[in-house]
Design a protein around this motif. Structure first.
Motif: not given
Length: 157
Positions: A58-65, A117-134
């Protein structure tokens, strides 16, 4: 392989937001999917999880990553060992994902990342991101996993 999942991001020097996201995702996996073996790379990458020993990176894509050579080397190593790449796009750090993809100068690697595959992340929706990843179909697994791990990965645990 040693890990079901390894979470990685650019070094702090390249993209400071990535380490916090990596840490948060690791905590969410530990809490919500304890049957999985999860590694993370942050800080001194030599002392952390080896990406060749994981099924899924899982690669966390942030600015200039994608200007971070150690991160690009990890992605290449994972692809060479037939790992599965998943992108977690930190929306507030880099709202324009295409512009970030264009920063990757290796055109072959860039093409591979654009198909991941891409998953949009915001800290407030962390569990939703995890469910998408899994979700079934996104995570590569070993056929010899225990019944408990298979259940966790199929969404039943």
């Amino acid at each position: 392989r040693k890990y079901d999942i390894c979470i990685t991001s650019a070094t702090v020097e390249h993209s400071p937001e990535g380490m916090a996201v990596t840490d948060h995702l690791f905590d969410e996996f530990t809490k919500l999917a304890p049957a999985l073996s999860v590694g993370r790379n942050w800080g001194d990458k030599v002392k952390n999880a080896e990406v060749r020993h994981t099924f899924n990176l899982i690669v966390v894509l942030t600015k200039d990553a994608f200007t971070c050579a150690p991160l690009l080397d990890e992605i290449k190593a994972s692809l060479e060992s037939e790992g599965n790449i998943l992108l977690v796009h930190h929306l507030t750090s880099c709202p324009d994902i295409e512009a970030e993809m264009d920063k990757c100068e290796d055109k072959v690697l860039s093409a591979s990342l654009r198909r991941a595959p891409r998953f949009t992340y915001m800290k407030e929706v962390g569990p939703s991101v995890l469910m998408g990843l899994l979700s079934p179909g996104h995570i590569k697994t070993d056929d010899n996993k225990s019944p408990r791990t298979k259940t966790a990965l199929s969404g039943g645990g």
